[in-house]
Design an enzyme around this catalytic site. Sequence first.
Site, PDB file in Angstrom:
ATOM      1  N   GLU A 174       0.647  -1.006  -0.027  1.00 35.65           N
ATOM      2  CA  GLU A 174       0.103  -0.120  -0.154  1.00 35.65           C
ATOM      3  C   GLU A 174       1.483   1.019  -0.089  1.00 35.65           C
ATOM      4  O   GLU A 174       0.698   2.064   0.907  1.00 35.65           O
ATOM      5  CB  GLU A 174      -0.889   0.086   1.169  1.00 35.65           C
ATOM      6  CG  GLU A 174      -1.944  -0.730   1.147  1.00 35.65           C
ATOM      7  CD  GLU A 174      -2.487  -1.018   1.822  1.00 35.65           C
ATOM      8  OE1 GLU A 174      -3.119  -0.382   3.301  1.00 35.65           O
ATOM      9  OE2 GLU A 174      -4.387  -1.829   2.136  1.00 35.65           O
ATOM     10  N   GLU A 375      -5.834  -8.449  -0.793  1.00 34.99           N
ATOM     11  CA  GLU A 375      -6.007  -7.659  -0.003  1.00 34.99           C
ATOM     12  C   GLU A 375      -7.405  -7.661   0.175  1.00 34.99           C
ATOM     13  O   GLU A 375      -7.520  -6.644  -0.944  1.00 34.99           O
ATOM     14  CB  GLU A 375      -5.435  -7.217   0.820  1.00 34.99           C
ATOM     15  CG  GLU A 375      -4.239  -7.486   1.853  1.00 34.99           C
ATOM     16  CD  GLU A 375      -3.859  -5.771   2.477  1.00 34.99           C
ATOM     17  OE1 GLU A 375      -4.477  -5.239   3.326  1.00 34.99           O
ATOM     18  OE2 GLU A 375      -2.250  -5.841   2.614  1.00 34.99           O
TER      19      GLU A 375
END
Length: 476
Positions: A174, A375
Site C-alpha cells: 500500500e 487484500e
Amino acid sequence: MLRKDFLWGGATAANQFEGGWNEDGKGPSVSDMCTGGTKTTSKWITSTIEEDRHYPSHEASDFYHHYKEDIALLGEMGYKCFRLSIAWSRIFPTGMEEEPNEKGLQFYDNVFDECKKYGIEPLVTISHYEMPYALAVKYNGWHSRETIDHFVRYAKTILKRYSGKVKYWITFNELNCTQMLLGDVVSSSMVRDFSGPIDQIKRTEQERYQALHHQLIASALVVAWAHKEYPAYKIGNMIAFVAAYPSSCNPKDILFAQQYMQNYDWYCNDVQIKGEYPYYVHKFLEEKGVSLPIKEGDDLILKEGTVDFTALSYYMSVCVGTEGEADDIGGNLIGGRKNPYLKASDWGWQIDPVGIRYALNAVYDRYRIPVMVVENGLGAYDQVEEGAIHDPYRIDYMREHIRQMKLAVQDGVDLMGYTCWGCIDLVSATTGEMRKRYGQIYVDKHDDGSGTMNRIRKDSFFWYQKVIASNGEDLA
Ligand code: BGP
C-alpha cells in the site's frame, strides 16, 4: 471463468502476525514500538519499551512458532497462494549491518519449504508497514535518501536467498498510504522525534512526498535488479485502492473526485507501472508547496524499474465532494464521506462489493497488465460458541466481493488471483486490536494479551474451501 491457475489464498504481514519480535537475533521494528489502541483511541509509539504497556506485535498470532500448523490449515483449505511479508529487522536487525542474520533467513526458508509441501505458492511483500527501528531513528525513515541503500541491500539479500522458492514478489505494501494519515508511521519518518499517540504525528506535505519519492526509487532499483538477475520473477507494486465517488453530480464534485483519485490511486501506480511521474503531479505538488528531491539519474531509475503486475487492497469506497460538512467516516487510513446507499462494518468501513468491479476495471483499463487483489475482507467481532465460530457476515462479504470480481473478469480484466486479508486472525494495522478479526481461522488471542493461541476453523473456513475447490464456481 477464472484462470485455471488462479491464485486463491490469503494474506498476512509479519508485524501483525509473526510475533517472536526479539527472538533469534531479530531487532525491534517501528511497529514493535507501537502499543495497542481501539477504534476510538489511537495507538501510541514509544521510544523505549515501557513495562506497563501492551505491544501487540511482540507476540501477535505467534506464527513464528505455529507456522507448520498454520500452513497445514491453509493447505487443508486448498490454498494456492499465501501472501506474507518478511520482517526486515529479522534479516538486518538494525537495518545497517553488512551481513544478514542467518537465523532470520532460515526461518523463512522453513516457511517456504512448508508451503511447498502443500503446493502453496508464496507471494512475498518485501516491506509491509515496517522498518528496523534503529534505521528509522538514524535516518528519519524514508525521509532520507540513505535509507534507499539499506533497503536495496535487504531486498537483494532476500531476492537472492529465496530464488528457488519464491516466484511472486511485491516491493511495498500500500505505497499510496505514504500520502495518507497513518503514512507517517508507515514510512517511519518522524518517529525518532516522537513519542505519543500516532494520530498526533504531523508531517508536512513536503515530508510525505519526499518519503514517497525515496520509496519509489527504492522499489524501481530493486525491480530492475531482480529482472536482470532473476528473469523468472514476477514483481508487482501495490496500492490501497480508494474508490472515490463524487458525492453529487455537481461538476465540481466530479472534478474533485478525479483529482482525488489521481493523487491517491494513480500517483504511485503511474510511476511504478508507466515508469515516470504523470503529467498532473507537477501542478498539484507546486500548489502544495512540495518540491521532490529528484536527483540526476532518477528518471532513468524509474523508467527501468517498472513492474510485471499490479496489486491492490480493496475494502471499501468513500464519497468525496466540495460542498457541505465532510461527515468523515472511519476507515483504513482513508477519510471520506458517508454513502447513503451503503452499510458500514462495525469499524465504519463502507461495504461496497460493486466497488471492487469498478476498481478492477479502472486499474486494468489504465494499465493493461495483470492485476491481483491481494487484500479484501471484513474485520468483525467473532464469538466462540461451543468451540465453533459461525461467521455468516464474513461469508456474505466475501461472496459478494468474489461475485463482483468474477464479473470484472467477464468484463475482460486479466485477474491473477485473490488473497483475502488476515486469513488467520491477526493484529489490526490501524487500531492494534485482536478483536477486529478477518480470518477463516480463529486465533485464541485477546487484546489484553491473554489466550491459548489455539487455532479454530470458522464456518468461513469450510465455505472458502469449497470456493477454492470449485475455482470460484460454488459460492453458495
Ligand atoms: C491494509 C493493510 C493491512 C491490514 C488491512 C486491514 O491497509 O495493508 O496491513 O491490516 O489494511 O486493516 P486493519 O488491520 O486496520 O483492519
